[in-house]
Design a protein around this motif. Structure first.
Motif, mmCIF file in Angstrom:
data_model
loop_
_atom_site.group_PDB
_atom_site.id
_atom_site.type_symbol
_atom_site.label_atom_id
_atom_site.label_comp_id
_atom_site.label_asym_id
_atom_site.label_seq_id
_atom_site.Cartn_x
_atom_site.Cartn_y
_atom_site.Cartn_z
ATOM 1 N N GLY A 168 30.985 3.952 12.768
ATOM 2 C CA GLY A 168 30.226 4.772 13.797
ATOM 3 C C GLY A 168 28.730 4.876 13.372
ATOM 4 O O GLY A 168 28.226 4.074 12.558
ATOM 5 N N ALA A 169 28.016 5.443 14.075
ATOM 6 C CA ALA A 169 26.628 5.623 13.846
ATOM 7 C C ALA A 169 26.350 6.454 12.450
ATOM 8 O O ALA A 169 26.870 7.445 12.011
ATOM 9 N N PRO A 170 25.420 5.692 11.664
ATOM 10 C CA PRO A 170 24.906 6.196 10.242
ATOM 11 C C PRO A 170 24.372 7.576 10.492
ATOM 12 O O PRO A 170 24.015 7.900 11.487
ATOM 13 N N ARG A 171 24.440 8.380 9.248
ATOM 14 C CA ARG A 171 23.681 9.455 9.165
ATOM 15 C C ARG A 171 22.197 9.368 9.506
ATOM 16 O O ARG A 171 21.438 8.429 9.316
ATOM 17 N N ILE A 172 21.738 10.513 9.897
ATOM 18 C CA ILE A 172 20.191 10.451 10.235
ATOM 19 C C ILE A 172 19.366 10.142 9.106
ATOM 20 O O ILE A 172 18.329 9.571 9.458
ATOM 21 N N GLU A 173 19.746 10.576 8.009
ATOM 22 C CA GLU A 173 18.728 10.358 6.698
ATOM 23 C C GLU A 173 18.740 8.763 6.631
ATOM 24 O O GLU A 173 17.788 8.241 6.342
ATOM 25 N N ILE A 174 20.111 8.118 6.800
ATOM 26 C CA ILE A 174 20.091 6.671 6.403
ATOM 27 C C ILE A 174 19.144 5.990 7.517
ATOM 28 O O ILE A 174 18.233 5.055 7.314
ATOM 29 N N THR A 175 19.216 6.625 8.854
ATOM 30 C CA THR A 175 18.505 5.709 9.829
ATOM 31 C C THR A 175 17.016 6.025 9.524
ATOM 32 O O THR A 175 16.330 5.164 9.681
ATOM 33 N N MET A 176 16.560 7.176 8.987
ATOM 34 C CA MET A 176 15.315 7.339 8.972
ATOM 35 C C MET A 176 14.661 6.497 7.835
ATOM 36 O O MET A 176 13.512 5.993 7.889
ATOM 37 N N VAL A 177 15.343 6.574 6.667
ATOM 38 C CA VAL A 177 14.785 5.643 5.694
ATOM 39 C C VAL A 177 14.852 4.254 6.024
ATOM 40 O O VAL A 177 14.149 3.341 5.608
ATOM 41 N N ALA A 178 15.849 3.679 6.764
ATOM 42 C CA ALA A 178 15.808 2.174 7.217
ATOM 43 C C ALA A 178 14.559 1.787 8.009
ATOM 44 O O ALA A 178 13.991 0.933 7.984
ATOM 45 N N VAL A 179 14.194 2.913 8.924
ATOM 46 C CA VAL A 179 13.110 2.725 9.772
ATOM 47 C C VAL A 179 11.795 2.827 8.941
ATOM 48 O O VAL A 179 10.960 1.735 9.434
ATOM 49 N N LEU A 180 11.767 3.462 8.178
ATOM 50 C CA LEU A 180 10.705 3.476 7.233
ATOM 51 C C LEU A 180 10.192 2.087 6.521
ATOM 52 O O LEU A 180 9.147 1.608 6.792
ATOM 53 N N TYR A 181 11.467 1.783 5.879
ATOM 54 C CA TYR A 181 11.087 0.530 5.158
ATOM 55 C C TYR A 181 10.846 -0.741 6.149
ATOM 56 O O TYR A 181 10.229 -1.681 5.726
ATOM 57 N N ALA A 182 11.631 -0.594 7.289
ATOM 58 C CA ALA A 182 11.246 -1.518 8.399
ATOM 59 C C ALA A 182 9.904 -1.663 8.771
ATOM 60 O O ALA A 182 9.178 -2.692 9.221
ATOM 61 N N LEU A 183 9.039 -0.543 8.956
ATOM 62 C CA LEU A 183 7.739 -0.366 9.433
ATOM 63 C C LEU A 183 6.972 -0.787 8.378
ATOM 64 O O LEU A 183 5.954 -1.545 8.577
ATOM 65 N N GLY A 184 7.317 -0.515 7.115
ATOM 66 C CA GLY A 184 6.712 -1.230 5.789
ATOM 67 C C GLY A 184 6.450 -2.409 5.800
ATOM 68 O O GLY A 184 5.505 -3.145 5.484
ATOM 69 N N ALA A 185 7.536 -3.060 6.170
ATOM 70 C CA ALA A 185 7.805 -4.466 6.254
ATOM 71 C C ALA A 185 6.725 -5.451 7.224
ATOM 72 O O ALA A 185 6.405 -6.576 7.056
ATOM 73 N N HIS A 186 5.898 -4.422 8.130
ATOM 74 C CA HIS A 186 5.166 -4.899 9.020
ATOM 75 C C HIS A 186 3.972 -5.611 8.077
ATOM 76 O O HIS A 186 3.504 -6.537 8.457
ATOM 77 N N GLY A 187 3.579 -4.790 7.011
ATOM 78 C CA GLY A 187 2.472 -5.394 6.133
ATOM 79 C C GLY A 187 3.068 -6.422 5.341
ATOM 80 O O GLY A 187 2.239 -7.506 5.177
ATOM 81 N N ILE A 188 4.191 -6.695 5.127
ATOM 82 C CA ILE A 188 4.771 -8.024 4.400
ATOM 83 C C ILE A 188 4.600 -9.132 5.197
ATOM 84 O O ILE A 188 4.283 -10.301 4.824
ATOM 85 N N MET A 189 4.995 -8.996 6.549
ATOM 86 C CA MET A 189 5.059 -10.163 7.556
ATOM 87 C C MET A 189 3.497 -10.287 7.836
ATOM 88 O O MET A 189 3.075 -11.796 8.154
ATOM 89 N N THR A 190 2.452 -9.389 7.754
ATOM 90 C CA THR A 190 1.037 -9.780 7.927
ATOM 91 C C THR A 190 0.767 -10.734 6.882
ATOM 92 O O THR A 190 -0.151 -11.642 7.222
ATOM 93 N N LEU A 191 0.877 -10.457 5.637
ATOM 94 C CA LEU A 191 0.522 -11.170 4.302
ATOM 95 C C LEU A 191 1.185 -12.543 4.737
ATOM 96 O O LEU A 191 0.657 -13.561 4.218
ATOM 97 N N ASN A 192 2.500 -12.495 5.241
ATOM 98 C CA ASN A 192 3.018 -14.009 5.495
ATOM 99 C C ASN A 192 2.124 -14.775 6.423
ATOM 100 O O ASN A 192 2.265 -16.213 6.377
ATOM 101 N N ASP A 193 1.595 -14.089 7.450
ATOM 102 C CA ASP A 193 0.809 -14.983 8.214
ATOM 103 C C ASP A 193 -0.225 -15.558 7.755
ATOM 104 O O ASP A 193 -1.088 -16.436 8.545
ATOM 105 N N PHE A 194 -0.730 -15.323 6.329
ATOM 106 C CA PHE A 194 -1.929 -15.830 5.890
ATOM 107 C C PHE A 194 -1.892 -17.384 5.724
ATOM 108 O O PHE A 194 -2.798 -18.375 5.785
ATOM 109 N N LYS A 195 -0.559 -17.937 5.531
ATOM 110 C CA LYS A 195 -0.415 -19.277 5.457
ATOM 111 C C LYS A 195 -0.608 -20.242 6.590
ATOM 112 O O LYS A 195 -0.789 -21.240 6.576
ATOM 113 N N ALA A 196 -0.517 -19.620 7.710
ATOM 114 C CA ALA A 196 -0.732 -20.117 9.137
ATOM 115 C C ALA A 196 -2.111 -19.990 9.598
ATOM 116 O O ALA A 196 -2.046 -20.215 10.961
ATOM 117 N N LEU A 197 -3.093 -19.278 9.160
ATOM 118 C CA LEU A 197 -4.290 -18.942 9.384
ATOM 119 C C LEU A 197 -4.866 -20.021 10.343
ATOM 120 O O LEU A 197 -5.393 -19.740 11.451
#
Length: 301
Positions: free
Chosen positions: A171-200
């Motif tokens: 079933g749907a995960p608890r709200i705390e799980i969803t909140m933390v998952a979303v936060l780490y997903a948002l932080g991964a935006h920065g990781i992917m930005t750094l990954n774009d350096f190789k194709a500059l």
């Protein structure tokens, strides 16, 4: 004895090139995030080993591998500039085989996702659609330095985490799980930005508006560091509020170590980005599992 240059190229892809196309080195983040979701659900693993293993294989080799094949096919002109030795521009995967591999793996992903029930199948559909939306025209969100990394972060970290918790919880995960998952997903935006350096250079020549292209390497690196740091700080705050100070303290130490790594990164953003991916990003994903263990024992609000 010389080999005649007129010999015809093989019409079939090389097996090693097919493995290279789906990039096993990229499978770890979604597999790890899925396991974080499994752990955070707090459900005993007994009787669930099959769905855990199937979900890990689906998140990594199948869906992530498919997304890499789709991206390489759609990026074959860019890769001819940035990395001409890759399987498609080098001719080791000839003709339209790159596209065929991506399409077959998309179908395989949906078939396997069906075995994980409605939550697992629904997440698989979203993951497959996101992979093609990121790479393929006319959508090609990769062309945006804001939408592209955001979509990848959600697909690689947030969606697998949510799926792992949902499949184990049936079933749907608890709200705390969803909140933390979303936060780490948002932080991964920065990781992917750094990954774009190789194709500059290739991105600049082909009109891909990645943040390193639009903002320049220095500003893009600083922004990536902020984007990676803030969600972790919010996770730390939430864990303290939820009565998990030890877990919050461990992630705090990890974040402080990342600050040191970021200071090194900013001395040479383009040159140090690969180094940071092996140091700061490792600390980031270890913090994810610490947070998952903290969530495991939490009740609902």
């Amino acid at each position: 004895m010389s080999v005649s240059p007129s010999l015809p190229q093989s019409r079939l892809p090389q097996p090693r090139a097919m493995l290279e196309l789906i990039k096993p080195v990229t499978w770890f983040p979604p597999m790890w995030a899925y396991l974080c979701g499994v752990v955070s659900a707090g459900v005993p693993l007994s009787g669930h080993y099959f769905v855990v293993a199937l979900g890990v294989v689906l998140a990594g080799p199948i869906v992530c591998g498919m997304s890499q094949a789709a991206n390489d096919w759609c990026d074959r002109h860019v890769d001819a500039i940035n990395e001409p030795y890759r399987p498609i521009p080098s001719g080791r995967i000839p003709g339209r085989w790159g596209l065929y591999i991506a399409l077959v793996m998309s179908a395989l992903a949906l078939l396997v996702g069906w075995q994980l029930g409605p939550w697992g199948f629904g997440a698989t559909v979203i993951g497959v659609l996101a992979a093609w939306a990121y790479s393929a025209e006319p959508v090609r969100l990769k062309k945006s330095g804001w939408w592209g990394p955001g979509l990848v972060g959600l697909s690689y970290e947030g969606l697998p985490w949510f799926t792992g918790a949902a499949v184990l919880s049936a079933g749907a995960p608890r709200i705390e799980i969803t909140m933390v998952a979303v936060l780490y997903a948002l932080g991964a935006h920065g990781i992917m930005t750094l990954n774009d350096f190789k194709a500059l250079e290739g991105d600049r020549q082909t009109g891909v508006r990645s943040l390193p292209v639009v903002l320049g390497p220095e500003v893009a690196a600083k922004l990536a560091c902020i984007v990676m740091s803030l969600p972790q700080a919010l996770v730390i705050t939430l864990l303290v509020i939820w009565g998990k100070p030890i877990h919050a303290g461990i992630i705090t130490v990890s974040l402080l170590a990342q600050f040191w790594a970021m200071s090194v990164l900013l001395t040479d953003p383009k040159g140090r980005a690969p180094w940071y991916n092996g140091t700061g990003v490792t600390l980031y994903v270890l913090g994810m599992m610490v947070a998952a263990h903290a969530l495991r024992s939490l009740g609902t609000f």
